[in-house]
Each structure stands twice: as C-alpha cells, then as structure tokens.
Design a protein around this motif. Structure first.
Motif, short mmCIF file in Angstrom:
data_model
loop_
_atom_site.label_atom_id
_atom_site.label_comp_id
_atom_site.label_asym_id
_atom_site.label_seq_id
_atom_site.Cartn_x
_atom_site.Cartn_y
_atom_site.Cartn_z
N LEU A 8 0.81 -1.21 0.00
CA LEU A 8 0.00 0.00 0.00
C LEU A 8 0.84 1.26 0.00
CD1 LEU A 8 -2.72 -1.10 2.57
CD2 LEU A 8 -2.75 -1.29 0.08
N GLU A 9 2.04 1.18 0.57
CA GLU A 9 2.96 2.31 0.58
C GLU A 9 4.38 1.78 0.72
OE1 GLU A 9 2.97 3.78 5.13
OE2 GLU A 9 1.09 4.13 4.05
N PRO A 10 5.37 2.56 0.27
CA PRO A 10 6.75 2.09 0.37
C PRO A 10 7.21 2.08 1.82
CG PRO A 10 6.71 4.35 -0.38
CD PRO A 10 5.27 3.88 -0.31
N GLY A 11 8.17 1.26 2.10
CA GLY A 11 8.71 1.20 3.44
C GLY A 11 9.71 0.07 3.56
N TYR A 12 10.08 -0.21 4.76
CA TYR A 12 11.02 -1.28 5.02
C TYR A 12 10.28 -2.44 5.65
CZ TYR A 12 14.39 2.33 4.13
OH TYR A 12 15.11 3.33 3.53
N LYS A 13 10.78 -3.63 5.42
CA LYS A 13 10.11 -4.82 5.93
C LYS A 13 10.89 -5.35 7.13
CE LYS A 13 8.09 -9.11 4.42
NZ LYS A 13 7.87 -10.04 3.35
N TYR A 14 10.70 -4.72 8.28
CA TYR A 14 11.32 -5.16 9.51
C TYR A 14 10.32 -6.05 10.22
CZ TYR A 14 14.73 -1.44 8.83
OH TYR A 14 15.71 -0.63 8.33
N ASN A 15 10.52 -7.34 10.13
CA ASN A 15 9.52 -8.25 10.66
C ASN A 15 9.88 -8.85 12.01
OD1 ASN A 15 8.75 -7.85 8.01
ND2 ASN A 15 7.86 -9.86 7.82
N MET A 16 11.15 -9.01 12.34
CA MET A 16 11.51 -9.82 13.48
C MET A 16 11.88 -8.98 14.70
SD MET A 16 14.41 -12.79 13.86
CE MET A 16 13.91 -13.61 12.39
N THR A 17 11.28 -9.34 15.82
CA THR A 17 11.64 -8.72 17.09
C THR A 17 12.75 -9.54 17.75
OG1 THR A 17 10.09 -10.02 18.38
CG2 THR A 17 9.23 -7.98 17.38
N ASP A 18 13.32 -9.01 18.81
CA ASP A 18 14.35 -9.74 19.55
C ASP A 18 13.79 -11.03 20.14
OD1 ASP A 18 16.21 -7.83 18.95
OD2 ASP A 18 16.11 -6.82 20.89
N VAL A 19 12.56 -10.99 20.63
CA VAL A 19 11.94 -12.19 21.20
C VAL A 19 11.79 -13.25 20.10
CG1 VAL A 19 9.84 -13.12 22.24
CG2 VAL A 19 10.76 -10.93 23.03
N HIS A 110 0.74 -3.69 -7.58
CA HIS A 110 0.37 -3.32 -6.22
C HIS A 110 -0.16 -1.88 -6.24
CE1 HIS A 110 1.97 -6.65 -3.73
NE2 HIS A 110 2.70 -6.86 -4.80
N ARG A 111 -1.10 -1.62 -5.37
CA ARG A 111 -1.79 -0.32 -5.35
C ARG A 111 -0.81 0.87 -5.31
NH1 ARG A 111 -5.68 0.58 -0.55
NH2 ARG A 111 -6.29 -1.46 -1.30
N HIS A 112 0.20 0.79 -4.46
CA HIS A 112 1.14 1.92 -4.36
C HIS A 112 1.75 2.26 -5.72
CE1 HIS A 112 4.39 4.52 -3.12
NE2 HIS A 112 5.24 3.72 -3.74
N TYR A 113 2.18 1.27 -6.45
CA TYR A 113 2.84 1.52 -7.73
C TYR A 113 1.82 1.94 -8.80
CZ TYR A 113 6.71 -0.41 -5.24
OH TYR A 113 7.67 -0.61 -4.30
N ARG A 114 0.63 1.38 -8.73
CA ARG A 114 -0.41 1.78 -9.69
C ARG A 114 -0.78 3.25 -9.50
NH1 ARG A 114 -3.32 -2.58 -7.57
NH2 ARG A 114 -4.95 -1.09 -7.07
N THR A 115 -0.99 3.64 -8.22
CA THR A 115 -1.43 5.02 -7.98
C THR A 115 -0.29 6.03 -8.06
OG1 THR A 115 -1.27 4.72 -5.58
CG2 THR A 115 -3.41 4.31 -6.59
N THR A 116 0.90 5.66 -7.63
CA THR A 116 2.03 6.60 -7.63
C THR A 116 2.64 6.76 -9.01
OG1 THR A 116 2.52 6.02 -5.34
CG2 THR A 116 4.28 7.12 -6.58
#
Length: 181
Positions: A8-19, A110-116
C-alpha cells in the motif's frame, strides 16, 4: 485473510523482534530435519507433476556450494491447456480440501505503484504472465508423505478435470490419479 498481500505504501520490511529471534535460535536445532522433510516432499511434487498437462514445474538447477531452503513450492499453470483461470483452479483444489496460495502479484500491480506511477497490467508482460499463472502448494516440515499425496491427488484431479482436449475426449482422470499415487 485476503488471498494476496498488497503493497500500500513504500517502506522497510522489519519483521523480526528480539523475542522472535530468540525463539528462532532454538529452532535451528530442527533445521536439518525440516530441510530433509521439505526436500522429500519437493521431490514427490516434482515427480508427480513432471508430465501433468496444464501444470509446469519450475526446476531448480543444482548450485554447488549452496542449498535451497525449499520454503515455497510453486507451479505455473499452463492456462492455454486448461479450461479455467488461476482462481478457478485454486477454488477447485480448495474444494478437494487442499489450500493454495497466490505467489506473487507482480510489483507493478500493487496499489502503491499503480497510484504513484500509473503502472498497469501490460506494462511488464513477462511479470504479468508469471504472476497471473503462479500457484503455491502446501509445503511444510510438519507435512507427512500422506499429506503430500493428498496435495498431489487434488492437483492432479483438478488439472485433469480442466484439461483442454484436442480430440474432444476428456483425460482419463482415474489413470492419472493412480499414477500420481
């Protein structure tokens, strides 16, 4: 859950926590066993689908010095040889009590690329073609060989049911099912 995730919007994919990382460290002890199970199921799928009309197996050439994680098994549907589209194929396999996934929606759709950027289907025909035909099948270290045989039977049954026949005669579903087992 939607059948396909979408950006939906650009960003970083930070998925993992320390736990989560801490838990993952303990799972490393099972890594070799998990890889072995997935490799066995992968080979079963490759063998079963190698000559199945309407389904193309994507062979992974051996690469010395590396090992494939076998985390996602995908097939490409040969839509020219099937009387259904990808969603029809997925629905029919689901009716056989086997879940599948859609991997992947081409990035430009993806919507972000289509609309942007105004991208649309047809801008990247190879990505469109691959994205429109790809289906992922169940693959997990928790699966048994019987589970894999159920997946094989369902995919084989559906591919045979929807196979286009040049002679007008339908495929011999029963023979294909016996061969798959």
């Amino acid at each position: 859950r939607a059948p396909q995730a979408e950006v939906l919007e650009p960003g970083y994919k930070y998925n993992m926590t320390d736990v989560q990382a801490s838990l993952g460290l303990h799972q490393l002890a099972r890594l070799e066993h998990s890889l072995t199970v997935r490799e066995r199921i992968w080979a079963m799928y490759d063998d079963a689908f190698a000559d199945l009309e309407g389904v193309t197996v994507r062979r992974i050439p051996p690469d010395p010095g590396s090992r494939h994680a076998r985390h996602l098994y995908t097939v490409a549907l040969d839509l020219e040889h099937l009387e259904c589209d990808r969603m029809g194929f997925i629905a029919a396999v689901s009716a056989e009590n086997v879940g599948t996934g859609i991997h992947f929606l081409p990035v430009h759709l993806h919507r972000h690329y289509r609309t942007t950027y105004g991208t649309k289907r047809g801008d990247y025909p190879n990505a469109d073609r691959i994205g429109h035909r790809t289906v992922s099948l169940p693959l997990s270290a928790s699966m048994s060989e019987d589970d894999a045989r159920d997946v094989i039977a369902a995919v084989t049954k559906v591919a045979c049911r929807y196979a286009r026949s040049e002679s007008g005669d339908g495929p011999d579903v029963e023979s294909a099912m016996r061969e798959a087992a």
